[in-house]
Design an enzyme around this catalytic site. Structure first.
Site, PDB file in Angstrom:
ATOM      1  N   GLN A  75     -30.758 -25.361 -30.826  1.00 49.41           N
ATOM      2  CA  GLN A  75     -31.272 -24.564 -29.574  1.00 49.41           C
ATOM      3  C   GLN A  75     -32.765 -24.710 -29.048  1.00 49.41           C
ATOM      4  OE1 GLN A  75     -32.300 -20.165 -30.290  1.00 49.41           O
ATOM      5  NE2 GLN A  75     -30.477 -20.023 -29.266  1.00 49.41           N
TER       6      GLN A  75
ATOM      7  N   TYR B 188     -36.484 -14.581 -23.041  1.00 52.08           N
ATOM      8  CA  TYR B 188     -37.424 -15.757 -23.312  1.00 52.08           C
ATOM      9  C   TYR B 188     -37.504 -16.494 -21.899  1.00 52.08           C
ATOM     10  CZ  TYR B 188     -37.390 -14.754 -28.194  1.00 52.08           C
ATOM     11  OH  TYR B 188     -37.533 -14.064 -29.411  1.00 52.08           O
TER      12      TYR B 188
ATOM     13  N   ARG C  64     -27.052 -20.142 -24.126  1.00 52.24           N
ATOM     14  CA  ARG C  64     -26.755 -18.556 -24.706  1.00 52.24           C
ATOM     15  C   ARG C  64     -27.521 -17.618 -23.745  1.00 52.24           C
ATOM     16  NH1 ARG C  64     -26.725 -16.399 -30.189  1.00 52.24           N
ATOM     17  NH2 ARG C  64     -28.230 -14.420 -30.355  1.00 52.24           N
TER      18      ARG C  64
ATOM     19  N   GLY D 208     -25.230 -14.793 -37.820  1.00 53.12           N
ATOM     20  CA  GLY D 208     -26.382 -14.927 -38.405  1.00 53.12           C
ATOM     21  C   GLY D 208     -26.733 -14.253 -39.634  1.00 53.12           C
ATOM     22  N   ARG D 209     -26.841 -13.241 -39.941  1.00 53.43           N
ATOM     23  CA  ARG D 209     -27.189 -12.564 -41.295  1.00 53.43           C
ATOM     24  C   ARG D 209     -26.286 -12.717 -42.132  1.00 53.43           C
ATOM     25  NH1 ARG D 209     -30.167  -6.713 -39.814  1.00 53.43           N
ATOM     26  NH2 ARG D 209     -31.727  -7.471 -38.128  1.00 53.43           N
TER      27      ARG D 209
END
Length: 365
Positions: free
Chosen positions: A98, A186, A233, A322-323
């Site tokens: 990424q 971002y 993304r 993710g987690r």
């Protein structure tokens, strides 16, 4: 067999299942941004995922939302990622990187005293920006964002080139593809947002102009990777880092059709608001599917059971975790047998060493 465990094809790559590892920031790369042997071990442990997507990786010294995140702009960083890629490939995994530029989401403290860069120097919402750093006592914590300044035109083109150089470096490491981080407020999303982007030149105003930055980034990255090996993304509904858009459907409808035009390998649709318990997955996938006919990876607070349902119903082609992947290096195997699942320790998410990074137990053989 569960739908999520079925194989898939992506950009000519044969994926063993439809379980992806989401890009999860771990902030263990050191001040030089070089991923070390622990990083190689961390990714290799999770190589059974159909697709691994690396943690957000800085393409520039002016990108620094999380201190100690890795980079991809120095020879040493490239060498570090080459070791990571080799470790993943030894176990049959597929790894995309990424590519990340945080733009205005940063601090003087992380940029050597320089002001963060942004489309328009909007600074009336600094308290909403998520910037993290390592304190002198070793504790990793949120720090204050610093006022940004509007980018000069040459600085915009320099940021575009940084993405292209990052992609070329990623190719040199042996990675299988790249994902452009255009989510979570971002820099690419900052340009897309009519609230944050108030420019009056050809990078601001109408949606075609606001999407120009991302269009140029895609074209720069395509100098190294074919479009089919590039993911993007997005998080249209995200409140995180405050880069929303009042004409969301129009902005992201245009963007998604643009991604279809380029033939990008996948859209990674992130339901970032699910982190706060207010999911938007239904609306998000409806928006994506109405405007983009390619491969879709869904992300955001999904249980393995819910993820399997999305794939079975054709609403997503793959789901990233993710987690769950932080705490369960053998997540694919656990999904196959219905658990049990380790619980992640949030106090070891960022910074530190092996604890909470490579020491989560796998199931007994």
């Amino acid at each position: 067999m569960k739908a999520i465990l079925q194989p898939a094809m992506l950009g000519g790559l044969a994926l063993g299942n439809r379980v992806a590892m989401a890009p999860v920031t771990r902030s263990r790369a050191g001040r030089d941004g070089v991923p070390d042997d622990l990083a190689a071990q961390y990714y290799q442990q999770r190589a059974s995922a159909g697709l691994l997507i690396s943690e957000a990786t800085n393409v520039s010294t002016m990108s620094a939302a999380f201190e100690l995140a890795p980079g991809i702009y120095t020879p040493e960083q490239v060498a570090g990622w080459r070791r990571v890629a080799a470790a993943v490939h030894r176990d049959g995994g597929k790894l995309f990187m990424q590519l990340w530029h945080s733009g205005r989401v940063s601090s003087y403290a992380l940029l050597g005293g320089a002001a963060p860069l942004s489309p328009s120097g909007v600074n009336d919402d600094l308290h909403l920006l998520q910037v993290y750093g390592m304190l002198r006592n070793g504790q990793y914590t949120r720090i204050a964002a610093s006022p940004s300044r509007a980018m000069e035109r040459e600085e915009i083109f320099s940021a575009v080139r940084a993405f292209g150089i990052g992609a070329a470096n990623a190719l040199d490491t042996g990675l299988d593809g790249v994902e452009i981080h255009a989510a979570n407020g971002y820099l690419p999303q900052q340009f897309l947002s009519s609230l944050v982007n108030r420019r009056t030149d050809d990078f601001g105003g109408g949606v075609e102009n606001r999407a120009r930055f991302l269009r140029l980034v895609i074209e720069s990255v395509m100098l190294s990777f074919p479009a089919s090996r590039i993911g993007v993304r997005i998080s249209p509904f995200a409140l995180y880092n405050n880069a929303g858009d009042p004409a969301l459907a129009d902005t992201y409808g245009y963007l998604l059709r643009m991604l279809e035009e380029y033939g990008v390998g996948y859209v990674h649709a992130a339901d970032t608001n699910a982190w706060g318990g207010v999911p938007d997955m239904d609306e998000l996938l409806s928006l994506v599917r109405a405007n983009y006919g390619g491969f879709v990876i869904a992300n955001g607070g999904l249980s393995p059971e819910a993820a399997d349902g999305l794939i079975r119903d054709g609403r997503a082609d793959m789901v990233s975790f993710g987690r769950q992947f932080i705490a369960n290096p053998d997540l694919v195997r656990r999904i196959a047998q219905g658990g049990p699942y380790n619980e992640p320790d949030p106090f070891t998410f960022y910074g530190g060493g092996s604890r909470g990074y490579v020491d989560y137990p796998a199931l007994a053989a």
